[in-house]
Design an enzyme around this catalytic site. Structure first.
Site, mmCIF file in Angstrom:
data_model
loop_
_atom_site.group_PDB
_atom_site.id
_atom_site.type_symbol
_atom_site.label_atom_id
_atom_site.label_comp_id
_atom_site.label_asym_id
_atom_site.label_seq_id
_atom_site.Cartn_x
_atom_site.Cartn_y
_atom_site.Cartn_z
ATOM 1 N N LYS A 1 -7.264 11.449 -5.699
ATOM 2 C CA LYS A 1 -6.473 11.124 -4.126
ATOM 3 C C LYS A 1 -6.779 12.291 -3.327
ATOM 4 C CE LYS A 1 -4.607 7.448 -2.020
ATOM 5 N NZ LYS A 1 -3.995 6.305 -2.249
ATOM 6 N N GLY B 1 5.810 -2.238 7.519
ATOM 7 C CA GLY B 1 3.903 -2.246 7.945
ATOM 8 C C GLY B 1 3.407 -3.151 8.795
ATOM 9 N N PHE B 2 2.327 -2.416 9.501
ATOM 10 C CA PHE B 2 1.513 -3.239 10.455
ATOM 11 C C PHE B 2 -0.378 -3.226 10.652
ATOM 12 C CE2 PHE B 2 0.313 -0.713 13.716
ATOM 13 C CZ PHE B 2 1.010 -0.264 13.978
ATOM 14 N N GLY B 3 -0.308 -2.254 9.365
ATOM 15 C CA GLY B 3 -1.539 -1.893 8.641
ATOM 16 C C GLY B 3 -2.646 -2.668 8.011
ATOM 17 N N ASN B 4 -3.533 -2.345 7.243
ATOM 18 C CA ASN B 4 -4.507 -3.002 6.828
ATOM 19 C C ASN B 4 -3.634 -3.779 5.584
ATOM 20 O OD1 ASN B 4 -6.529 -2.812 3.984
ATOM 21 N ND2 ASN B 4 -7.388 -3.637 5.544
ATOM 22 N N VAL B 5 -3.098 -3.006 4.911
ATOM 23 C CA VAL B 5 -1.747 -3.640 3.912
ATOM 24 C C VAL B 5 -1.047 -4.909 4.311
ATOM 25 C CG1 VAL B 5 -0.271 -3.790 1.919
ATOM 26 C CG2 VAL B 5 -1.926 -1.991 2.490
ATOM 27 N N ALA B 6 -0.596 -4.627 4.892
ATOM 28 C CA ALA B 6 0.983 -6.227 5.939
ATOM 29 C C ALA B 6 -0.280 -6.701 5.805
ATOM 30 C CB ALA B 6 1.605 -5.392 6.738
ATOM 31 N N TRP B 7 -1.789 -6.185 6.710
ATOM 32 C CA TRP B 7 -2.509 -7.610 7.411
ATOM 33 C C TRP B 7 -2.900 -8.111 5.985
ATOM 34 C CZ3 TRP B 7 -7.604 -7.366 6.758
ATOM 35 C CH2 TRP B 7 -8.743 -8.626 7.227
ATOM 36 N N ASP C 1 -6.999 4.587 3.344
ATOM 37 C CA ASP C 1 -5.715 4.730 2.490
ATOM 38 C C ASP C 1 -4.644 4.978 3.965
ATOM 39 O OD1 ASP C 1 -3.789 5.197 0.551
ATOM 40 O OD2 ASP C 1 -3.141 6.087 1.561
HETATM 41 O O1 2IT Z 1 -4.255 3.458 -3.073
HETATM 42 C C1 2IT Z 1 -4.830 3.090 -3.226
HETATM 43 O O2 2IT Z 1 -5.050 2.044 -4.320
HETATM 44 C C2 2IT Z 1 -5.846 3.031 -2.255
HETATM 45 N N1 2IT Z 1 -5.256 3.757 -1.196
HETATM 46 C C3 2IT Z 1 -7.140 2.449 -2.037
HETATM 47 C C4 2IT Z 1 -8.413 3.622 -3.040
HETATM 48 C C5 2IT Z 1 -9.246 3.001 -3.625
HETATM 49 O O3 2IT Z 1 -10.556 3.434 -3.745
HETATM 50 O O4 2IT Z 1 -9.839 1.885 -3.063
#
Ligand code: 2IT
Length: 445
Positions: A124, A235-241, A164
């Site tokens: 990370k 949230g309202f970002g990529n993951v929530a979307w 991320d």
């Molecule tokens: O927390 C995660 O698994 C990510 N942000 C995606 C990591 C990735 O390499 O796609």
């Protein structure tokens, strides 16, 4: 292994790294019984090696803003474990980023990536750079400066970053462009690219889609259909979307989103054009959700609060770590939802997790639920390596299969004598065993 002894050693070596210590403790407590059935692990000091990153790179990131002022941010890459594949994990750009947060995320990533069944180690990285109010040119210059150091440490067989929080397709593009200029190489050194230049279809949606496939399966084990169910999401970002999009397709209704400023309650559901509006909100560079309420009458903005007080059938954390406190867990439990799932990494505090498990709640941890994101990154790596692009249907089908498999692994290792599936334990043991076997085979390195 004695969990307390290991933890004391780590607390002394890494004082104040609260998130990292929290993530390690959770895994150790899950695996201790299994670990102690393997004296060869203890002899090889497996856990002592596993809890320390193989390498941590920190560097300064100087850049010039549009007014000519110079800023200096911190850049990091935590290369945590490469036993089963090249380091893999996202980059987070957010003012809160520090070494503890990136070490916790890198540590979680090891087990999550192992669960996907794909050959990816854990890593990370990121920076304390905040995108809030920054122009496109400023973001580009920051990304370019970041890559002038990072390029020495990454590559398709070495370390493959992705996005991320704060890092989406735009940032990936600037990072990739600079890597290419510096190395004269066009390769799959980063994932989350756009389809025109090597990205995988379905990657933007994958974390949320995968999470809903997983939740759907959790509910199915209790004979419950997700159709018609209400969902509280943060949230309202990529993951929530992505989660909202798939929930909508499956006939469930997401009634909340949130930002650092508070949450939106939309009893009519975040559906149709409102889902697309989330993309606009995110692209605005303003890290807030209040404008949603002005845009869509019938929805309500609740300032300074989290959405957990809203009674729904399903609860999904889609924002960031520790967004559900022990007190929030009490509120959630009193609302008696059918299921709680972390879509954000370590979305629940240790106290909250403890409460959900004690109540035998249908609860699953981020490293299982959100693994669809990195799994699809793994599929992007494969497509780059074979220089082909798969159709959306092909990628989605593989994603579905992977999430199904992760759910099976959680059940296999997490089911107790009374039949209750402890998904935290299941995910941790399944991920750990794969990495442990690889580390044993590869010797003391
Ligand atoms: O927390 C995660 O698994 C990510 N942000 C995606 C990591 C990735 O390499 O796609």
């Amino acid at each position: 292994m004695e969990v307390e002894k290991i933890m004391q050693g780590l607390e002394q070596k890494h004082p104040g790294e609260a998130e990292y210590l929290q993530a390690v403790r959770e895994v150790l407590e899950s695996i201790v019984d299994v670990y102690n059935q393997h004296p060869e692990f203890e002899k090889a000091k497996l856990i002592e090696r596993l809890v320390e990153p193989e390498r941590v790179i920190t560097f300064r990131v100087p850049w010039v803003d549009d007014e000519g002022e110079i800023h200096v941010n911190l850049g990091y890459r935590v290369q945590f474990n490469s036993a089963i594949g090249p380091y893999k994990g996202g980059l987070r750009f957010h003012a809160s980023v520090n070494l503890s947060i990136l070490k916790f995320l890198g540590f979680e990533q090891i087990f999550k990536n192992a669960l996907t069944t794909l050959p990816m180690g854990g890593g990370k990285g990121g920076s304390d750079f905040s995108l809030r109010g920054r122009s496109d040119a400023e973001v580009m210059r920051f990304c370019q400066s970041f890559m002038t150091e990072l390029y020495r440490h990454v590559g398709p067989d070495e370390d493959v970053p992705a996005g991320d929080i704060g890092v989406g397709t735009r940032e990936i593009g600037y990072l990739f462009g600079m890597y290419k200029k510096l190395t004269h190489q066009w390769n799959g050194m980063i994932t989350g690219k756009a389809p025109e230049w090597g990205g995988s279809l379905v990657r933007p949606e994958a974390t949320g889609y995968g999470a809903l496939y997983f939740v759907n399966q959790m509910l199915a084990t209790h004979g419950i259909d997700i159709k018609g169910k209400t969902i509280a999401a943060s949230g309202f970002g990529n993951v929530a979307w992505g989660a909202i999009k798939k929930a909508d397709q499956l006939g469930a209704k997401v009634v909340t989103i949130s930002g650092p400023d508070g949450y939106i309650y939309d009893p009519n559901g975040v559906t149709g054009e409102k889902i697309d509006y989330l993309l606009e909100l995110r692209a605005s560079g303003n890290d807030i959700c209040q404008p949603y309420a002005e845009q869509f009458p019938g929805s309500k903005f609740v300032a300074g609060k989290r959405p957990w007080e809203v009674k729904t059938d399903i609860v999904l954390t889609c924002a960031t770590q520790n967004e559900v406190s022990g007190a929030d867990a009490d509120t959630i439990l009193a609302n008696k939802p059918l299921c709680v799932a972390e879509v954000s990494n370590m979305g629940c505090s240790a106290e909250a997790v403890e409460k959900f498990l004690a109540a035998k709640m249908l609860f699953a941890p981020g490293k299982a639920v959100n693994a669809g994101g990195v799994a699809t990154s793994g599929l992007e790596m494969t497509q780059n390596a074979i220089r082909l692009s798969w159709s959306a249907e092909e990628v989605d089908e593989k994603l579905h299969q992977i999430m199904h498999n992760i759910h099976e692994q959680c059940e296999k290792y997490g089911r107790g004598a009374d039949g209750y599936v402890n998904y935290v334990k299941g995910a941790n043991i399944a991920g750990f065993m794969k990495v442990a076997k690889a580390m044993m085979a590869e010797g003391i390195v």
